[in-house]
Motif scaffolding. Sequence first.
Motif, PDB file in Angstrom:
ATOM      1  N   PHE A 178     -26.414  35.126 -30.969  1.00 50.64           N
ATOM      2  CA  PHE A 178     -25.924  35.599 -32.272  1.00 50.64           C
ATOM      3  C   PHE A 178     -24.426  35.344 -32.403  1.00 50.64           C
ATOM      4  CE2 PHE A 178     -24.587  39.313 -35.022  1.00 50.64           C
ATOM      5  CZ  PHE A 178     -25.060  38.773 -36.207  1.00 50.64           C
ATOM      6  N   ARG A 179     -23.669  35.676 -31.346  1.00 49.82           N
ATOM      7  CA  ARG A 179     -22.214  35.463 -31.364  1.00 49.82           C
ATOM      8  C   ARG A 179     -21.896  33.975 -31.565  1.00 49.82           C
ATOM      9  NH1 ARG A 179     -20.954  37.383 -26.620  1.00 49.82           N
ATOM     10  NH2 ARG A 179     -20.109  39.368 -27.316  1.00 49.82           N
ATOM     11  N   SER A 180     -22.584  33.121 -30.830  1.00 53.69           N
ATOM     12  CA  SER A 180     -22.318  31.683 -30.912  1.00 53.69           C
ATOM     13  C   SER A 180     -22.627  31.140 -32.302  1.00 53.69           C
ATOM     14  CB  SER A 180     -23.145  30.941 -29.858  1.00 53.69           C
ATOM     15  OG  SER A 180     -22.850  31.432 -28.560  1.00 53.69           O
ATOM     16  N   ASP A 181     -23.685  31.651 -32.915  1.00 50.97           N
ATOM     17  CA  ASP A 181     -24.041  31.245 -34.274  1.00 50.97           C
ATOM     18  C   ASP A 181     -22.941  31.644 -35.255  1.00 50.97           C
ATOM     19  OD1 ASP A 181     -25.546  30.238 -36.404  1.00 50.97           O
ATOM     20  OD2 ASP A 181     -26.631  32.123 -36.674  1.00 50.97           O
ATOM     21  N   LEU A 182     -22.400  32.861 -35.091  1.00 56.16           N
ATOM     22  CA  LEU A 182     -21.323  33.317 -35.976  1.00 56.16           C
ATOM     23  C   LEU A 182     -20.061  32.479 -35.786  1.00 56.16           C
ATOM     24  CD1 LEU A 182     -21.768  37.202 -35.741  1.00 56.16           C
ATOM     25  CD2 LEU A 182     -22.382  35.723 -37.649  1.00 56.16           C
ATOM     26  N   PHE A 183     -19.762  32.088 -34.547  1.00 56.02           N
ATOM     27  CA  PHE A 183     -18.623  31.196 -34.320  1.00 56.02           C
ATOM     28  C   PHE A 183     -18.814  29.880 -35.064  1.00 56.02           C
ATOM     29  CE2 PHE A 183     -17.141  33.576 -30.442  1.00 56.02           C
ATOM     30  CZ  PHE A 183     -15.796  33.637 -30.796  1.00 56.02           C
ATOM     31  N   ARG A 184     -20.026  29.348 -35.000  1.00 57.01           N
ATOM     32  CA  ARG A 184     -20.298  28.083 -35.688  1.00 57.01           C
ATOM     33  C   ARG A 184     -20.163  28.227 -37.202  1.00 57.01           C
ATOM     34  NH1 ARG A 184     -23.793  27.200 -31.217  1.00 57.01           N
ATOM     35  NH2 ARG A 184     -25.451  28.451 -32.124  1.00 57.01           N
ATOM     36  N   GLN A 185     -20.386  29.435 -37.708  1.00 58.21           N
ATOM     37  CA  GLN A 185     -20.234  29.682 -39.140  1.00 58.21           C
ATOM     38  C   GLN A 185     -18.782  29.893 -39.551  1.00 58.21           C
ATOM     39  OE1 GLN A 185     -23.035  32.584 -40.856  1.00 58.21           O
ATOM     40  NE2 GLN A 185     -24.316  32.330 -39.031  1.00 58.21           N
ATOM     41  N   GLY A 186     -17.870  29.954 -38.564  1.00 52.86           N
ATOM     42  CA  GLY A 186     -16.451  30.048 -38.873  1.00 52.86           C
ATOM     43  C   GLY A 186     -15.835  31.431 -38.750  1.00 52.86           C
ATOM     44  N   TYR A 187     -16.589  32.404 -38.266  1.00 54.95           N
ATOM     45  CA  TYR A 187     -16.029  33.745 -38.082  1.00 54.95           C
ATOM     46  C   TYR A 187     -15.079  33.761 -36.883  1.00 54.95           C
ATOM     47  CZ  TYR A 187     -19.555  35.656 -41.302  1.00 54.95           C
ATOM     48  OH  TYR A 187     -20.329  35.934 -42.398  1.00 54.95           O
ATOM     49  N   THR A 188     -14.086  34.655 -36.915  1.00 50.92           N
ATOM     50  CA  THR A 188     -13.185  34.822 -35.777  1.00 50.92           C
ATOM     51  C   THR A 188     -13.805  35.759 -34.749  1.00 50.92           C
ATOM     52  OG1 THR A 188     -12.044  36.776 -36.671  1.00 50.92           O
ATOM     53  CG2 THR A 188     -11.188  34.602 -37.323  1.00 50.92           C
ATOM     54  N   LYS A 189     -13.214  35.789 -33.575  1.00 50.86           N
ATOM     55  CA  LYS A 189     -13.713  36.666 -32.515  1.00 50.86           C
ATOM     56  C   LYS A 189     -13.623  38.138 -32.929  1.00 50.86           C
ATOM     57  CE  LYS A 189     -13.032  35.175 -28.427  1.00 50.86           C
ATOM     58  NZ  LYS A 189     -12.417  34.773 -27.142  1.00 50.86           N
ATOM     59  N   THR A 190     -12.541  38.484 -33.625  1.00 50.03           N
ATOM     60  CA  THR A 190     -12.384  39.859 -34.114  1.00 50.03           C
ATOM     61  C   THR A 190     -13.489  40.210 -35.109  1.00 50.03           C
ATOM     62  OG1 THR A 190      -9.992  39.752 -33.823  1.00 50.03           O
ATOM     63  CG2 THR A 190     -10.822  41.448 -35.297  1.00 50.03           C
ATOM     64  N   GLU A 191     -13.748  39.319 -36.046  1.00 47.01           N
ATOM     65  CA  GLU A 191     -14.789  39.562 -37.054  1.00 47.01           C
ATOM     66  C   GLU A 191     -16.164  39.657 -36.399  1.00 47.01           C
ATOM     67  OE1 GLU A 191     -12.653  37.212 -40.812  1.00 47.01           O
ATOM     68  OE2 GLU A 191     -13.954  36.125 -39.410  1.00 47.01           O
ATOM     69  N   ILE A 192     -16.429  38.775 -35.449  1.00 44.44           N
ATOM     70  CA  ILE A 192     -17.725  38.763 -34.774  1.00 44.44           C
ATOM     71  C   ILE A 192     -17.938  40.044 -33.980  1.00 44.44           C
ATOM     72  CG2 ILE A 192     -19.045  37.625 -32.934  1.00 44.44           C
ATOM     73  CD1 ILE A 192     -17.672  34.975 -33.905  1.00 44.44           C
ATOM     74  N   THR A 193     -16.895  40.485 -33.283  1.00 45.76           N
ATOM     75  CA  THR A 193     -16.990  41.719 -32.505  1.00 45.76           C
ATOM     76  C   THR A 193     -17.285  42.909 -33.405  1.00 45.76           C
ATOM     77  OG1 THR A 193     -15.457  40.812 -30.863  1.00 45.76           O
ATOM     78  CG2 THR A 193     -15.762  43.206 -30.875  1.00 45.76           C
ATOM     79  N   SER A 194     -16.660  42.928 -34.571  1.00 45.75           N
ATOM     80  CA  SER A 194     -16.902  43.996 -35.537  1.00 45.75           C
ATOM     81  C   SER A 194     -18.338  43.956 -36.054  1.00 45.75           C
ATOM     82  CB  SER A 194     -15.918  43.877 -36.701  1.00 45.75           C
ATOM     83  OG  SER A 194     -16.140  44.880 -37.661  1.00 45.75           O
ATOM     84  N   ILE A 195     -18.843  42.774 -36.320  1.00 46.64           N
ATOM     85  CA  ILE A 195     -20.219  42.622 -36.824  1.00 46.64           C
ATOM     86  C   ILE A 195     -21.221  43.101 -35.772  1.00 46.64           C
ATOM     87  CG2 ILE A 195     -21.990  40.935 -37.473  1.00 46.64           C
ATOM     88  CD1 ILE A 195     -19.667  39.277 -38.758  1.00 46.64           C
ATOM     89  N   ILE A 196     -21.038  42.662 -34.535  1.00 45.12           N
ATOM     90  CA  ILE A 196     -21.949  43.060 -33.463  1.00 45.12           C
ATOM     91  C   ILE A 196     -21.886  44.572 -33.240  1.00 45.12           C
ATOM     92  CG2 ILE A 196     -22.384  42.881 -30.975  1.00 45.12           C
ATOM     93  CD1 ILE A 196     -21.574  39.914 -31.193  1.00 45.12           C
ATOM     94  N   SER A 197     -20.684  45.125 -33.242  1.00 48.25           N
ATOM     95  CA  SER A 197     -20.536  46.576 -33.081  1.00 48.25           C
ATOM     96  C   SER A 197     -21.286  47.322 -34.176  1.00 48.25           C
ATOM     97  CB  SER A 197     -19.049  46.964 -33.114  1.00 48.25           C
ATOM     98  OG  SER A 197     -18.364  46.432 -32.007  1.00 48.25           O
ATOM     99  N   ASP A 198     -21.132  46.848 -35.393  1.00 49.08           N
ATOM    100  CA  ASP A 198     -21.800  47.480 -36.530  1.00 49.08           C
ATOM    101  C   ASP A 198     -23.325  47.411 -36.388  1.00 49.08           C
ATOM    102  OD1 ASP A 198     -21.662  48.697 -39.235  1.00 49.08           O
ATOM    103  OD2 ASP A 198     -22.630  46.826 -39.847  1.00 49.08           O
TER     104      ASP A 198
END
Length: 307
Positions: free
Chosen positions: A101-121
């Motif tokens: 999931f994290r890797s997919d979000l990186f490929r979509q252009g999200y930052t590490k901070t944004e991805i961490t927030s999404i996963i936490s949520d």
Amino acid sequence: MDYYLLLAGGVGAAKFIEGLVRVVEPQQLKIIVNTGDDMELFGLKICPDIDIITYTLAELVDKKKGWGYQDDTFNCLNVLKNYYTQGWFNAGDKDLATHIFRSDLFRQGYTKTEITSIISDRLGVKAQVIPMCNEDVETYMDTDEGLMHFEEYYIKYRCEPKVRNIKYVGIENAKPTKEIFKYIKEAKKIIVCPSNPIVSIGTILHIPGIKSTLTKVKKKVYGISPIIQGTTIKGPADKLMESLGLEVSCIGVAKYYKAFLGHFIIDLKDCTLKQEINELGIETYCFDTIMDSITKKKKLAQYIINI
């Protein structure tokens, strides 16, 4: 609402945080996490320390190991070993889902901070988990068996090679994530978790601007020693401190943090060293810091909140 800012990485931090969320509201916690352990394996972006902290807050962590999902299986890893040589990284099936999931979000252009927030949520985490930076930083160990990533040194080689130096690859391009300086300024207390001083907290401190900003508010910075009677409960902090010529004791940790540390909690077993640390200009306290039960984790957290 008052909030507490934590510097964290690894199992020691996760144990302390497990107690802390039982004495303050999770929403009161902002946790800056080491990302120097991050790496790419199997074509996936893996953030070990972020995951340990996030899984702990979500009450999903495997408490026996201190990392990974509880009740995980390893079917995917067993197949991956046919294709890759990195089978030493024990990623379970549930854990791999996070990495996918994290890797997919990186490929979509999200930052590490944004991805961490999404996963936490998605995992129901109420505390704010913050990567130390969005840029890629990887901690490498220069050893007598060659240069290797910290995770490889720690897991594959079990911390056995002699470390000559430590390199934070990419640190010169790293910038603190958005609002970290604001959080340092406005937090009620800043707590340096009992994490590895060199490859967890030390990596965060090498991000340009963080250490110098902490020195300006040192009266509200509280640290917990990860070293008790010259050794660690878990991990290679003692070995790494020795390799860098640092004294392997709570005094050595205090000296390493001296520029920004206002208060230091050492274990009762080291209380004879309290005065020596006080003489460094650091207010020192003795308490039971061995967190081998949820009761003791809560008591340590409550003690630090009450100081």
